[in-house]
Design an enzyme around this catalytic site. Structure first.
Site, PDB file in Angstrom:
ATOM      1  N   HIS A   1      14.609  19.718   5.070  1.00  0.00           N
ATOM      2  CA  HIS A   1      14.474  18.414   5.714  1.00  0.00           C
ATOM      3  C   HIS A   1      15.826  17.873   6.162  1.00  0.00           C
ATOM      4  O   HIS A   1      15.912  16.748   6.637  1.00  0.00           O
ATOM      5  CB  HIS A   1      13.859  17.398   4.742  1.00  0.00           C
ATOM      6  CG  HIS A   1      12.427  17.673   4.406  1.00  0.00           C
ATOM      7  ND1 HIS A   1      11.517  18.119   5.324  1.00  0.00           N
ATOM      8  CD2 HIS A   1      11.743  17.542   3.238  1.00  0.00           C
ATOM      9  CE1 HIS A   1      10.332  18.262   4.739  1.00  0.00           C
ATOM     10  NE2 HIS A   1      10.442  17.918   3.477  1.00  0.00           N
TER      11      HIS A   1
ATOM     12  N   ARG B   1       7.033  15.532  15.746  1.00  0.00           N
ATOM     13  CA  ARG B   1       5.721  14.976  16.058  1.00  0.00           C
ATOM     14  C   ARG B   1       5.862  13.507  16.438  1.00  0.00           C
ATOM     15  O   ARG B   1       6.934  12.906  16.268  1.00  0.00           O
ATOM     16  CB  ARG B   1       4.749  15.149  14.885  1.00  0.00           C
ATOM     17  CG  ARG B   1       5.063  14.300  13.670  1.00  0.00           C
ATOM     18  CD  ARG B   1       4.155  14.587  12.486  1.00  0.00           C
ATOM     19  NE  ARG B   1       2.741  14.372  12.778  1.00  0.00           N
ATOM     20  CZ  ARG B   1       1.775  14.388  11.866  1.00  0.00           C
ATOM     21  NH1 ARG B   1       2.082  14.606  10.592  1.00  0.00           N
ATOM     22  NH2 ARG B   1       0.520  14.184  12.197  1.00  0.00           N
TER      23      ARG B   1
ATOM     24  N   SER C   1       2.672   9.199   7.700  1.00  0.00           N
ATOM     25  CA  SER C   1       2.808  10.296   6.746  1.00  0.00           C
ATOM     26  C   SER C   1       3.862   9.975   5.695  1.00  0.00           C
ATOM     27  O   SER C   1       3.661  10.220   4.495  1.00  0.00           O
ATOM     28  CB  SER C   1       3.178  11.584   7.493  1.00  0.00           C
ATOM     29  OG  SER C   1       3.321  12.667   6.591  1.00  0.00           O
TER      30      SER C   1
ATOM     31  N   TYR D   1       4.233  19.252  16.813  1.00  0.00           N
ATOM     32  CA  TYR D   1       3.043  19.363  15.982  1.00  0.00           C
ATOM     33  C   TYR D   1       1.773  19.252  16.819  1.00  0.00           C
ATOM     34  O   TYR D   1       0.799  19.977  16.602  1.00  0.00           O
ATOM     35  CB  TYR D   1       3.091  18.252  14.928  1.00  0.00           C
ATOM     36  CG  TYR D   1       1.932  18.218  13.959  1.00  0.00           C
ATOM     37  CD1 TYR D   1       1.958  18.969  12.789  1.00  0.00           C
ATOM     38  CD2 TYR D   1       0.816  17.408  14.200  1.00  0.00           C
ATOM     39  CE1 TYR D   1       0.904  18.917  11.888  1.00  0.00           C
ATOM     40  CE2 TYR D   1      -0.241  17.354  13.298  1.00  0.00           C
ATOM     41  CZ  TYR D   1      -0.187  18.110  12.151  1.00  0.00           C
ATOM     42  OH  TYR D   1      -1.228  18.070  11.262  1.00  0.00           O
TER      43      TYR D   1
ATOM     44  N   SER E   1      -5.952  26.960   9.268  1.00  0.00           N
ATOM     45  CA  SER E   1      -6.680  25.723   9.518  1.00  0.00           C
ATOM     46  C   SER E   1      -6.407  24.766   8.364  1.00  0.00           C
ATOM     47  O   SER E   1      -6.090  25.184   7.244  1.00  0.00           O
ATOM     48  CB  SER E   1      -8.183  25.987   9.638  1.00  0.00           C
ATOM     49  OG  SER E   1      -8.729  26.384   8.387  1.00  0.00           O
ATOM     50  N   PHE E   2      -6.531  23.485   8.613  1.00  0.00           N
ATOM     51  CA  PHE E   2      -6.170  22.490   7.608  1.00  0.00           C
ATOM     52  C   PHE E   2      -6.986  22.650   6.329  1.00  0.00           C
ATOM     53  O   PHE E   2      -6.440  22.663   5.218  1.00  0.00           O
ATOM     54  CB  PHE E   2      -6.351  21.083   8.176  1.00  0.00           C
ATOM     55  CG  PHE E   2      -6.034  19.998   7.198  1.00  0.00           C
ATOM     56  CD1 PHE E   2      -4.718  19.664   6.914  1.00  0.00           C
ATOM     57  CD2 PHE E   2      -7.046  19.304   6.540  1.00  0.00           C
ATOM     58  CE1 PHE E   2      -4.410  18.666   6.001  1.00  0.00           C
ATOM     59  CE2 PHE E   2      -6.746  18.304   5.631  1.00  0.00           C
ATOM     60  CZ  PHE E   2      -5.424  17.990   5.360  1.00  0.00           C
TER      61      PHE E   2
ATOM     62  N   LYS F   1      -4.381  14.518   6.050  1.00  0.00           N
ATOM     63  CA  LYS F   1      -5.334  14.412   7.166  1.00  0.00           C
ATOM     64  C   LYS F   1      -5.317  15.660   8.056  1.00  0.00           C
ATOM     65  O   LYS F   1      -6.346  16.152   8.472  1.00  0.00           O
ATOM     66  CB  LYS F   1      -5.027  13.179   8.011  1.00  0.00           C
ATOM     67  CG  LYS F   1      -5.381  11.853   7.320  1.00  0.00           C
ATOM     68  CD  LYS F   1      -6.884  11.696   7.214  1.00  0.00           C
ATOM     69  CE  LYS F   1      -7.260  10.340   6.625  1.00  0.00           C
ATOM     70  NZ  LYS F   1      -8.720  10.164   6.505  1.00  0.00           N
TER      71      LYS F   1
END
Length: 289
Positions: free
Chosen positions: A94, A116, A124, A187, A222-223, A252
């Site tokens: 980060h 994003r 977030s 994103y 996939s999430f 989410k």
């Protein structure tokens, strides 16, 4: 190195627990100042969603890693921990661009910087800071937190600069280091055009597979699939960082969630600050998605 442990108050008087190191706002974690001081001695050996995709592309396998990306962040772990992971390694970070180890920039390592819509970033970050209570000790509400975000007083950025300064530093870093292979991706592109974005990542990494393999990565990453699998790799000590011992890394998994949080007035204020801070930037964010 100037190190201060502080409790910064929002407009309602709720405080967020932070470590400020030479003006950089960070989480209060054991050994973090020492680790940052040693970063320039880091020796590179080759950054949830994108990290898994990159590992699959580099290994040519669609199996999830057996550890979380937090366990291979060079600001969180020592050199020997990173060295113990099998090559090729995808190291997560980060850190703002000025703190990226010079050895990483000077040895041809490839850097992928994911960005994003900053409104989704703010939502977030609020959920992260509120949910990871043992680290940030924050009980404030969304409205008060948003003010802190716009003032540049939340984590992983220079105090007073915030997200805006963070992304501008990366923009300037790429501009002034043309010899360093740095790829910017969004994103939102991963969601709108996953196949095209994965092919862009593959080209950047100098690997090539057929569309069947790329589609398998899309399905695996996939999430819902990632949330189910990756929540199982957190250690008891990692779970203890979160309220109710329940990690909320996968919350989410969609763009545009900010619309469920922002009031009309908050949106107008955010847009105004964005225009002021990003006026001369060439980065393109879809602020309405």
């Amino acid at each position: 190195m100037d190190v201060q442990e502080i409790y910064r108050a929002d407009a309602d008087g709720n405080t967020i627990h932070q470590l400020e190191i030479d003006g950089l706002i960070l989480p209060v974690l054991p050994g973090l100042p020492e680790r940052l001081a040693q970063l320039q001695n880091f020796r590179p050996r080759r950054t949830h969603w994108t990290w898994e995709m990159l590992n699959m592309l580099l290994r040519g396998q669609t199996e999830f890693m057996s550890y979380s990306k937090d366990q291979i962040m060079f600001e969180f772990v020592d050199q020997h921990v990173i060295d113990s992971k099998p090559a090729p390694r995808v190291i997560n970070s980060h850190l703002p661009f000025p703190l990226i180890p010079r050895s990483v920039l000077n040895t041809g390592n490839k850097i992928i910087h994911v960005m994003r819509n900053p409104k989704d970033v703010a939502v977030s970050c609020y959920n992260h800071h509120y949910s990871m209570y043992s680290v940030w000790k924050y009980d404030g509400n969304w409205g008060a937190y948003l003010q802190l975000f716009l003032q540049g007083h939340v984590g992983w950025c220079c105090a007073g600069e915030g997200w805006f300064g963070y992304v501008r530093e990366w923009e300037e870093g790429k501009k002034h280091h043309p010899g360093v292979p740095i790829l910017f991706i969004y994103y939102e592109d991963l969601q709108q055009d996953p196949m095209g974005t994965i092919k862009t990542l593959a080209d950047f990494l100098d690997v090539q597979y057929d569309d069947t393999f790329y589609q398998e990565i899309i399905q695996k990453c996939s999430f819902d699939s990632m949330r189910e699998v990756k929540n199982q790799v957190y250690s008891p000590s990692e779970k203890a960082l979160w309220r109710d011992n329940s990690p909320r890394i996968f919350r989410k998994g969609k763009a545009g969630n900010w619309k469920e949080w922002f009031t009309v007035q908050q949106n107008e204020i955010f847009n105004r600050v964005f225009q002021e801070k990003m006026n001369n930037s060439t980065l393109k964010f879809d602020m309405y998605m």
